[in-house]
Design a protein around this motif. Structure first.
Motif, PDB file in Angstrom:
ATOM      1  N   ALA A   1       0.827  -1.206   0.000  1.00  0.00           N
ATOM      2  CA  ALA A   1       0.000   0.000   0.000  1.00  0.00           C
ATOM      3  C   ALA A   1       0.859   1.253   0.000  1.00  0.00           C
ATOM      4  N   VAL A   2       0.487   2.213  -0.854  1.00  0.00           N
ATOM      5  CA  VAL A   2       1.224   3.465  -0.962  1.00  0.00           C
ATOM      6  C   VAL A   2       0.231   4.625  -1.051  1.00  0.00           C
ATOM      7  N   GLY A   3       0.697   5.788  -0.666  1.00  0.00           N
ATOM      8  CA  GLY A   3      -0.087   7.000  -0.812  1.00  0.00           C
ATOM      9  C   GLY A   3       0.691   8.029  -1.602  1.00  0.00           C
ATOM     10  N   SER A   4      -0.022   8.868  -2.313  1.00  0.00           N
ATOM     11  CA  SER A   4       0.640   9.934  -3.060  1.00  0.00           C
ATOM     12  C   SER A   4       0.044  11.273  -2.659  1.00  0.00           C
ATOM     13  N   LEU A   5       0.853  12.310  -2.785  1.00  0.00           N
ATOM     14  CA  LEU A   5       0.405  13.673  -2.518  1.00  0.00           C
ATOM     15  C   LEU A   5       1.017  14.560  -3.579  1.00  0.00           C
ATOM     16  N   ILE A   6       0.176  15.274  -4.312  1.00  0.00           N
ATOM     17  CA  ILE A   6       0.700  16.185  -5.324  1.00  0.00           C
ATOM     18  C   ILE A   6       0.223  17.601  -5.009  1.00  0.00           C
ATOM     19  N   ALA A   7       0.872  18.576  -5.646  1.00  0.00           N
ATOM     20  CA  ALA A   7       0.515  19.981  -5.437  1.00  0.00           C
ATOM     21  C   ALA A   7       0.346  20.677  -6.784  1.00  0.00           C
ATOM     22  N   TYR A   8      -0.711  21.459  -6.893  1.00  0.00           N
ATOM     23  CA  TYR A   8      -0.919  22.356  -8.028  1.00  0.00           C
ATOM     24  C   TYR A   8      -0.846  23.780  -7.489  1.00  0.00           C
ATOM     25  N   VAL A   9      -0.086  24.623  -8.159  1.00  0.00           N
ATOM     26  CA  VAL A   9       0.033  26.024  -7.765  1.00  0.00           C
ATOM     27  C   VAL A   9      -0.398  26.893  -8.941  1.00  0.00           C
ATOM     28  N   ASP A  10      -1.355  27.749  -8.717  1.00  0.00           N
ATOM     29  CA  ASP A  10      -1.929  28.602  -9.767  1.00  0.00           C
ATOM     30  C   ASP A  10      -2.408  27.779 -10.964  1.00  0.00           C
ATOM     31  N   GLY A  11      -2.984  26.623 -10.666  1.00  0.00           N
ATOM     32  CA  GLY A  11      -3.594  25.815 -11.710  1.00  0.00           C
ATOM     33  C   GLY A  11      -2.643  24.938 -12.497  1.00  0.00           C
ATOM     34  N   GLN A  12      -1.381  24.855 -12.061  1.00  0.00           N
ATOM     35  CA  GLN A  12      -0.406  24.042 -12.770  1.00  0.00           C
ATOM     36  C   GLN A  12       0.315  23.099 -11.809  1.00  0.00           C
ATOM     37  N   PRO A  13       0.713  21.917 -12.295  1.00  0.00           N
ATOM     38  CA  PRO A  13       1.391  20.966 -11.412  1.00  0.00           C
ATOM     39  C   PRO A  13       2.741  21.495 -10.949  1.00  0.00           C
ATOM     40  N   CYS A  14       3.010  21.296  -9.674  1.00  0.00           N
ATOM     41  CA  CYS A  14       4.299  21.687  -9.093  1.00  0.00           C
ATOM     42  C   CYS A  14       5.023  20.388  -8.721  1.00  0.00           C
ATOM     43  N   ARG A  15       5.628  19.745  -9.727  1.00  0.00           N
ATOM     44  CA  ARG A  15       6.130  18.377  -9.565  1.00  0.00           C
ATOM     45  C   ARG A  15       7.277  18.274  -8.560  1.00  0.00           C
ATOM     46  N   GLY A  16       7.967  19.350  -8.317  1.00  0.00           N
ATOM     47  CA  GLY A  16       9.036  19.320  -7.328  1.00  0.00           C
ATOM     48  C   GLY A  16       8.522  19.131  -5.913  1.00  0.00           C
ATOM     49  N   GLU A  17       7.204  19.282  -5.723  1.00  0.00           N
ATOM     50  CA  GLU A  17       6.616  19.137  -4.390  1.00  0.00           C
ATOM     51  C   GLU A  17       5.766  17.867  -4.264  1.00  0.00           C
ATOM     52  N   TYR A  18       5.833  16.999  -5.253  1.00  0.00           N
ATOM     53  CA  TYR A  18       5.113  15.726  -5.153  1.00  0.00           C
ATOM     54  C   TYR A  18       5.765  14.867  -4.071  1.00  0.00           C
ATOM     55  N   LYS A  19       4.953  14.143  -3.314  1.00  0.00           N
ATOM     56  CA  LYS A  19       5.464  13.290  -2.232  1.00  0.00           C
ATOM     57  C   LYS A  19       4.857  11.894  -2.340  1.00  0.00           C
ATOM     58  N   ARG A  20       5.634  10.907  -1.890  1.00  0.00           N
ATOM     59  CA  ARG A  20       5.176   9.519  -1.855  1.00  0.00           C
ATOM     60  C   ARG A  20       5.286   8.995  -0.433  1.00  0.00           C
ATOM     61  N   PHE A  21       4.326   8.168  -0.051  1.00  0.00           N
ATOM     62  CA  PHE A  21       4.288   7.611   1.298  1.00  0.00           C
ATOM     63  C   PHE A  21       4.065   6.102   1.219  1.00  0.00           C
ATOM     64  N   ARG A  22       4.963   5.334   1.808  1.00  0.00           N
ATOM     65  CA  ARG A  22       4.709   3.903   1.968  1.00  0.00           C
ATOM     66  C   ARG A  22       3.924   3.732   3.273  1.00  0.00           C
ATOM     67  N   ILE A  23       2.781   3.076   3.193  1.00  0.00           N
ATOM     68  CA  ILE A  23       1.927   2.905   4.369  1.00  0.00           C
ATOM     69  C   ILE A  23       2.652   2.058   5.408  1.00  0.00           C
ATOM     70  N   ARG A  24       2.684   2.563   6.657  1.00  0.00           N
ATOM     71  CA  ARG A  24       3.456   1.909   7.722  1.00  0.00           C
ATOM     72  C   ARG A  24       2.594   1.268   8.803  1.00  0.00           C
TER      73      ARG A  24
END
Length: 271
Positions: free
Chosen positions: A78-101
């Motif tokens: 199981a994994v989780g993802s978190l992404i960010a959009y800033v001013d309507g555009q993807p901000c890929r440098g701030e994408y995060k991944r989480f392995r469920i613990r």
């Protein structure tokens, strides 16, 4: 909802391999292209954010939108993802991944809660103007609980359900349905779909790293004794992978629920 309308059980199947899976991927790519075209200009993205703010009654323009999604097979890898959009555009440098613990078994609500608590514990990260969750009312409730536990009870949250693209907001008994031509709807769909893509990509990486033997260790209901029994009765890991769920239950002596989870997971790892 579809079952209620049809008056009988309705099962929706998503192909994972072969020609039908490629058709699904093509359709998703085409839809993504249409959404991207709708939000191509800066003025279109501004209008989209204004529509989202108005429709969801947000306290401020959602210049920063974060979205989270969970990916797993019967609770395994199981994994989780978190992404960010800033001013309507993807901000890929701030994408995060989480392995469920901390969650065992297929409990998407608990997994979502873990991901959001870990994200909101990062006090050095800016809070979003809107935290969007992939899912329906249940996922929204899990998100609200996690935000409250993290000390962010006023964080603006919404969930977007795939089936009919309904938006759920706290304090509203009825979901919000935006027009198909709404740029605000296109923005939320784009954010949700990008989150789903990012989560699946991470999940594929984990599946590629996991050998069949190590995957067996992660399946709830298969301990050392059952793993040895499977290997003894089938003779090899390759033959275990090619067995049907019914064969795993009949020959391998697994409960049907465990056999079905084993079949799904081993085939996913092999893709």
């Amino acid at each position: 909802m579809r079952s209620a309308r049809a008056g009988r059980p309705v099962v929706i199947k998503t192909p994972e391999r072969g020609g039908k899976a490629r058709l699904v991927e093509m359709a998703v790519a085409n839809a993504a292209a249409v959404l991207a075209q709708s939000l191509a200009s800066r003025s279109a993205r501004e209008r989209a954010m204004e529509e989202v703010q108005a429709a969801l009654a947000l306290p401020r323009l959602p210049r920063r939108i974060e979205c989270t999604d969970i990916s797993n097979i019967s609770g395994v890898l199981a994994v989780g993802s978190l992404i960010a959009y800033v001013d309507g555009q993807p901000c890929r440098g701030e994408y995060k991944r989480f392995r469920i613990r901390t969650v065992e078994g297929a409990d998407d609500y608990a997994m979502l809660g873990e991901v959001l608590r870990r994200r909101l514990a990062k006090t050095e990260w800016p809070l979003p103007d809107l935290l969007l969750i992939d899912g329906g009312r249940g996922q929204l409730t899990a998100g609200l609980l996690a935000a409250k536990e993290a000390g962010c009870p006023d964080l603006p949250l919404a969930s977007l359900a795939k089936e009919e693209e309904l938006i759920f907001r706290p304090g509203r008994s009825q979901p919000i349905r935006l027009p198909d031509a709404s740029r605000g709807k296109h923005l939320l769909q784009q954010v949700r779909d990008e989150t789903h893509r990012f989560a699946l990509a991470y999940h594929r990486v984990l599946r590629g790293k996991a050998g069949l033997r190590s995957v067996l260790d992660e399946i709830p209901g298969i301990g050392g004794k059952r793993k040895r029994q499977l290997l003894q009765r089938f003779g090899s890991l390759a033959r275990i992978r090619t067995a049907s769920a019914e064969e795993l239950a009949r020959v391998g002596g697994l409960p049907l629920r465990v056999a079905e989870a084993t079949h799904r997971l081993l085939n996913a790892v092999a893709e």
